[in-house]
Design a protein around this motif. Structure first.
Motif, PDB file in Angstrom:
ATOM      1  N   ALA B  10       0.743  -1.076   0.095  1.00 31.81           N
ATOM      2  CA  ALA B  10      -0.057  -0.030   0.000  1.00 31.81           C
ATOM      3  C   ALA B  10       0.886   1.258   0.065  1.00 31.81           C
ATOM      4  O   ALA B  10       1.819   1.124   0.728  1.00 31.81           O
ATOM      5  N   PRO B  11       0.440   2.256  -0.833  1.00 35.72           N
ATOM      6  CA  PRO B  11      -0.742   2.472  -1.269  1.00 35.72           C
ATOM      7  C   PRO B  11      -1.003   1.916  -2.830  1.00 35.72           C
ATOM      8  O   PRO B  11      -1.958   2.016  -3.506  1.00 35.72           O
ATOM      9  N   VAL B  12       0.235   1.297  -3.308  1.00 39.67           N
ATOM     10  CA  VAL B  12       0.121   0.579  -4.625  1.00 39.67           C
ATOM     11  C   VAL B  12      -0.942  -0.522  -4.782  1.00 39.67           C
ATOM     12  O   VAL B  12      -1.658  -0.549  -5.592  1.00 39.67           O
ATOM     13  N   ARG B  13      -0.992  -1.384  -3.598  1.00 40.13           N
ATOM     14  CA  ARG B  13      -1.474  -2.579  -3.648  1.00 40.13           C
ATOM     15  C   ARG B  13      -2.057  -2.742  -2.427  1.00 40.13           C
ATOM     16  O   ARG B  13      -1.514  -2.434  -1.262  1.00 40.13           O
ATOM     17  N   SER B  14      -3.196  -3.462  -2.142  1.00 41.79           N
ATOM     18  CA  SER B  14      -3.632  -3.973  -1.027  1.00 41.79           C
ATOM     19  C   SER B  14      -2.898  -5.000  -0.332  1.00 41.79           C
ATOM     20  O   SER B  14      -1.905  -5.751  -1.440  1.00 41.79           O
ATOM     21  N   ALA B  15      -2.970  -5.462   0.710  1.00 39.30           N
ATOM     22  CA  ALA B  15      -2.267  -6.484   1.412  1.00 39.30           C
ATOM     23  C   ALA B  15      -2.584  -7.790   0.629  1.00 39.30           C
ATOM     24  O   ALA B  15      -1.621  -8.618   0.354  1.00 39.30           O
ATOM     25  N   SER B  16      -3.682  -7.988   0.281  1.00 39.12           N
ATOM     26  CA  SER B  16      -4.385  -9.161  -0.206  1.00 39.12           C
ATOM     27  C   SER B  16      -3.586  -9.363  -1.647  1.00 39.12           C
ATOM     28  O   SER B  16      -3.076 -10.644  -2.045  1.00 39.12           O
ATOM     29  N   ARG B  53      -1.144 -11.631   4.821  1.00 33.29           N
ATOM     30  CA  ARG B  53      -1.647 -10.359   4.881  1.00 33.29           C
ATOM     31  C   ARG B  53      -1.469  -9.255   5.792  1.00 33.29           C
ATOM     32  O   ARG B  53      -1.374  -8.218   5.806  1.00 33.29           O
ATOM     33  N   ILE B  56       1.802  -7.854   6.165  1.00 32.83           N
ATOM     34  CA  ILE B  56       1.905  -6.889   5.144  1.00 32.83           C
ATOM     35  C   ILE B  56       1.411  -5.575   5.678  1.00 32.83           C
ATOM     36  O   ILE B  56       2.001  -4.275   5.688  1.00 32.83           O
ATOM     37  N   ALA B  57      -0.019  -5.646   6.016  1.00 29.35           N
ATOM     38  CA  ALA B  57      -0.782  -4.441   6.425  1.00 29.35           C
ATOM     39  C   ALA B  57      -0.128  -3.707   7.554  1.00 29.35           C
ATOM     40  O   ALA B  57      -0.333  -2.688   7.607  1.00 29.35           O
TER      41      ALA B  57
END
Lengths: 169, 160
Positions: B10-16, B53, B56-57
């Motif tokens: 994030a903010p490029v990709r969600s954790a999933s 996930r 990552i988050a």
């Protein structure tokens, strides 16, 4: 070799993605810290991620609320994650998260008894919002008698920011 | 040789989505070996996904990468979050060195407060571990990747 470079273009979706992960990451850390079973939380991760991201993108989400339900029936602590939107969407292209400060704050959280469970709410302060799968209307527990500690800003992005407020007895 | 890869979160990709990108990287790398199945890597990463996930988050994978060990591959895979993710340079090509691998292990980081849960997750698949991997040099010294037994050579030379 596939090498890609992301460019410095940001949108409301970037803001929503960033704040969603900051909030869900903080909730995961707190549940783990308190020793509350969170298999449901991880199982529903993508659903929660998609919903919160969509609501921040459309600007409807007021706050995410984590309630800790103790076996005695007491709801304590309650942790609120309010989202504030900027009207212009301007500002620095900064996406920040106060994770080190959150780690220090977590160390001070009250312990909860074994068997404590959690509930997750999203509130909208009367704003219209798009229904999202897995989310249905609910009623928050009363926070009467709980004292609040404001953490301040948890995450910041160009179009919005997320804070945290810790309510406990 | 110790390698590292960094994936934009994030903010490029969600954790999933970020976890899926890491899964593809691990699976593509393992698939280079004729002795290993891509599906085995995908299954291991699927088992680790719930905790992955969250790591990552929470920004934990920014500081504590997971490590893929497969043959000559010893690669730390971490994330970059926040403003820096927007300008991150990624290499998503398979990590070279796994062609001769006969086994692989995905070493998961276990930062506070997830040590217990990571251990439980790692116990759920034989390709997962919550133990830090040996450094590449140590693996070589143990005879797992080196063509020359340096200890035996030193003893031989010392004996002359």
């Amino acid at each position: 070799m596939t090498i890609s470079t992301h460019t410095l273009v940001y949108t409301r979706v970037h803001t929503a993605t960033h704040l969603t992960e900051v909030i869900l990451g903080a909730i995961g850390d707190i549940l783990a810290d308190l020793g509350i079973a969170y298999s449901d939380f991880t199982r529903g991760w993508e659903q929660n991620e998609n919903a919160i991201q969509a609501w921040i993108t459309e600007g409807s989400l007021d706050q995410v609320v984590l309630e800790c339900h103790q076996p005695s029936g007491t709801v304590d602590p309650v942790i609120e994650f309010p989202v504030a939107y900027t009207t212009t969407g301007a500002g620095d292209a900064e996406f920040t998260a106060s994770r080190a400060r959150l780690a220090r704050f977590r160390a001070k959280l009250d312990r909860v008894p074994a068997g404590t469970t959690y509930r997750l709410f999203c509130t909208f302060a009367g704003r219209p919002h798009t229904p999202q799968p897995g989310w249905s209307p609910g009623t928050r527990a009363s926070t009467d008698g709980l004292r609040g500690i404001t953490f301040g800003t948890l995450g910041r992005a160009p179009h919005a920011s997320a804070g945290m407020r810790y309510l406990h007895s | 040789m110790l390698r590292s890869r960094t994936i934009a979160a994030a903010p490029v990709r969600s954790a999933s989505v970020t976890w899926q990108v890491i899964t593809d990287l691990v699976a593509d790398t393992v698939a280079a070996s004729a002795a290993l199945a891509r599906s085995d890597a995908e299954q291991a990463m699927e088992v680790a996904a719930p905790i992955g996930r969250m790591l990552i988050a929470g920004g934990h994978l920014d500081r504590c990468p997971l490590t893929l060990v497969a043959g000559l591959v010893h690669c730390e895979i971490g994330t970059v979050s926040g403003t820096a993710a927007l300008s991150a340079e990624e290499n998503l090509s398979p990590i070279p060195g796994a062609a001769s691998a006969t086994t692989f292990t995905i070493h998961l980081p276990a930062p506070d407060p997830f040590a217990v849960v990571v251990a439980e997750v790692a116990a759920g698949h034989p390709r997962l571990s919550d133990v830090l991997p040996l450094a590449p040099e140590a693996r070589s010294a143990a005879g797992t990747g080196s063509l020359v037994d340096m200890n035996a050579l030193r003893k031989e030379v010392a004996g002359r």
